[in-house]
Scaffold this active site. Structure first.
Site, PDB file in Angstrom:
ATOM      1  N   GLN A 121      26.180  43.001  41.907  1.00  0.00           N
ATOM      2  CA  GLN A 121      27.131  42.570  40.895  1.00  0.00           C
ATOM      3  C   GLN A 121      27.213  43.594  39.759  1.00  0.00           C
ATOM      4  O   GLN A 121      26.199  44.079  39.281  1.00  0.00           O
ATOM      5  CB  GLN A 121      26.728  41.215  40.322  1.00  0.00           C
ATOM      6  CG  GLN A 121      26.836  40.052  41.296  1.00  0.00           C
ATOM      7  CD  GLN A 121      28.278  39.620  41.543  1.00  0.00           C
ATOM      8  OE1 GLN A 121      29.224  40.240  41.064  1.00  0.00           O
ATOM      9  NE2 GLN A 121      28.444  38.544  42.295  1.00  0.00           N
ATOM     10  N   TYR A 159      24.919  35.849  53.666  1.00  0.00           N
ATOM     11  CA  TYR A 159      25.578  36.945  52.958  1.00  0.00           C
ATOM     12  C   TYR A 159      24.715  37.327  51.746  1.00  0.00           C
ATOM     13  O   TYR A 159      25.194  37.443  50.622  1.00  0.00           O
ATOM     14  CB  TYR A 159      26.988  36.549  52.497  1.00  0.00           C
ATOM     15  CG  TYR A 159      27.803  35.829  53.547  1.00  0.00           C
ATOM     16  CD1 TYR A 159      28.580  36.534  54.471  1.00  0.00           C
ATOM     17  CD2 TYR A 159      27.797  34.440  53.627  1.00  0.00           C
ATOM     18  CE1 TYR A 159      29.320  35.869  55.437  1.00  0.00           C
ATOM     19  CE2 TYR A 159      28.534  33.772  54.588  1.00  0.00           C
ATOM     20  CZ  TYR A 159      29.299  34.483  55.492  1.00  0.00           C
ATOM     21  OH  TYR A 159      30.023  33.817  56.446  1.00  0.00           O
ATOM     22  N   ASP A 194      27.124  33.379  49.715  1.00  0.00           N
ATOM     23  CA  ASP A 194      27.767  34.294  48.755  1.00  0.00           C
ATOM     24  C   ASP A 194      28.603  35.291  49.542  1.00  0.00           C
ATOM     25  O   ASP A 194      28.291  36.479  49.605  1.00  0.00           O
ATOM     26  CB  ASP A 194      26.694  34.994  47.915  1.00  0.00           C
ATOM     27  CG  ASP A 194      27.296  35.866  46.814  1.00  0.00           C
ATOM     28  OD1 ASP A 194      28.506  35.788  46.590  1.00  0.00           O
ATOM     29  OD2 ASP A 194      26.535  36.630  46.191  1.00  0.00           O
ATOM     30  N   CYS A 223      33.960  34.879  44.920  1.00  0.00           N
ATOM     31  CA  CYS A 223      34.652  35.830  44.054  1.00  0.00           C
ATOM     32  C   CYS A 223      36.157  35.723  44.201  1.00  0.00           C
ATOM     33  O   CYS A 223      36.899  36.555  43.660  1.00  0.00           O
ATOM     34  CB  CYS A 223      34.198  37.267  44.347  1.00  0.00           C
ATOM     35  SG  CYS A 223      34.533  37.808  46.037  1.00  0.00           S
TER      36      CYS A 223
END
Length: 447
Positions: free
Chosen positions: A281, A310, A374, A401
């Site tokens: 990130q 993930y 994720d 996201c």
């Protein structure tokens, strides 16, 4: 359909789209996507495209500025594509991001509007609005014999030279100019090309990494290391070689030109080692808030078995392993799997199993109590939703996201009938842009 003759419009801007543009309507009710508009503005704009069902236009002048229009901290915000929402006040950015999540749940997930409003919390803002990024990527272009290194322009094709980037922390902003200058000299003198240049920095560990992305061809390794080293006090300079078509390129190799060959960051009480190709990130403070939301939502215990799909280099795997009896961690990207193994070994964690491969094909043969997913922007594959729904887990934390694929996947979970969403928390990991991260907590219906 297509580009028009440039009709002039006077518009009152209504709201932001999930994208760089704002939305307005003509007197006839036609939707217009307005580049450079801020909700509340009265603008004169010129049409750039008639797509049939909507128009695109660019602001030529602001007649009445919105109360939420602000002066961007970066003077190049209108030319550089890195800060498309820099003219919006922070409160408007946060409310617009929450609205985009609600809108996706309604339009794509087919949630009732009142239900969607009740599920989605206010958008959190864990980091500063500027100076929050630990990574930027510079673009490369060649104009005849002259090389240009900078940021992608707002048009998506040009490269804009920038002296510094205010999205990086204050003391690191000037690295952009130093790296760009050194690599421009190298490219011009040695007739080199780069696919892109990655720059990672950490205020917490002091690490600075420069990653040169190239094709696997002849390359002046020692010369590149010296030129970059003379310009920047980097702890790592690496070359990442890729092959294949632009939309499906694969890593062909990684060369350490100087330094450690990796970048380290301190997050959530752990020191993580990340190689240049691996995802991490870009907002460390924001990523810590994601960790907190996931752990608060799952409430893991030492008797729990966890699953982390993930998982990347271990952002959630490590804190889960500290709290659970066992973690099965699945990641398809080879460099990230190697980073995960190193991070687990460095942390002295032995109760986690790193599994390399596709989440659907390598789905752990276990009964998990708590699960984290994720996924990348594409979201979860349909078969992964089915396999997750067959798990006896009491809760799933879905970190997303992309509001659109989150909404699609929540509709799939609802169709499977085993899990229901309890909350969706937007987190502003990307101030000055339209992007938003969310943490969605799902609970078994029988719990």
């Amino acid at each position: 359909m297509g580009v028009t003759g440039g009709k002039a419009l006077r518009l009152r801007v209504e709201r932001m789209a999930y994208g760089a543009d704002a939305i307005a309507r003509t007197d006839d009710g036609e939707t217009v996507f307005v580049s450079g508009g801020v909700p509340g503005d009265l603008v004169d704009a010129r049409v750039t495209q008639d797509a049939g069902t909507f128009l695109r236009a660019r602001v030529e002048s602001v007649l009445e500025p919105s109360p939420d229009r602000v002066r961007p901290a970066c003077p190049l915000a209108g030319a550089c594509g890195g800060c498309p929402w820099a003219s919006l006040s922070r409160p408007l950015q946060l409310s617009s991001k929450r609205a985009s999540v609600v809108d996706s749940l309604v339009r794509i997930g087919r949630f009732d509007p009142d239900e969607a409003e009740g599920l989605v919390a206010p958008c959190e803002a864990p980091s500063a609005p500027w100076g929050y990024r630990n990574k930027i990527e510079l673009a490369f272009a060649r104009n005849g014999r002259r090389s240009i290194i900078g940021m992608h322009g707002t048009d998506g094709t040009s490269v804009v030279k920038v002296p510094k980037c205010p999205l990086l922390s204050g003391k690191n902003q000037a690295l952009v100019k130093s790296v760009s200058g050194a690599l421009t000299y190298l490219a011009n003198s040695d007739r080199l090309s780069f696919e892109r240049i990655g720059l990672r920095v950490s205020e917490r560990t002091g690490d600075v990494e420069v990653a040169l992305w190239t094709r696997p061809e002849a390359f002046p390794r020692a010369r590149a290391a010296k030129i970059v080293g003379d310009a920047v006090k980097a702890t790592s300079v690496v070359r990442v070689m890729t092959k294949g078509a632009s939309k499906a390129r694969k890593i062909a190799g990684l060369e350490v030109l100087s330094g450690k060959g990796h970048w380290k960051e301190w997050i959530g009480g752990e020191t993580m080692r990340v190689s240049a190709p691996s995802f991490f990130q870009v907002n460390t403070t924001g990523a810590e808030r994601l960790q907190e939301l996931v752990l608060e939502g799952l409430s893991p215990t030492p008797d729990d078995e966890a699953m982390d799909l993930y998982c990347g280099a271990g952002t959630f795997t490590l804190p889960l392993a500290r709290r659970c009896g066992y973690v099965s961690a699945v990641e398809s990207y080879g460099p990230a799997v190697r980073d995960l193994r190193r991070n687990l070994e460095r942390a002295g964690i032995g109760n986690a199993d790193p599994i390399g491969g596709d989440a659907g094909l390598e789905f752990p043969d276990t009964d998990a109590d708590v699960i984290v997913v994720d996924p990348p922007r594409a979201g979860l594959a349909a078969d992964v939703v089915q396999k997750l729904s067959a798990q006896p887990a009491r809760a799933i934390a879905y970190v997303s996201c992309d509001p659109a694929t989150l909404a699609r996947d929540l509709a799939r979970f609802r169709a499977e009938g085993a899990f229901r969403p309890l909350s969706v928390t937007p987190v502003d990991l990307f101030p000055q842009t339209f992007h938003v991260e969310t943490v969605c907590l799902l609970s078994r219906k029988d719990k």
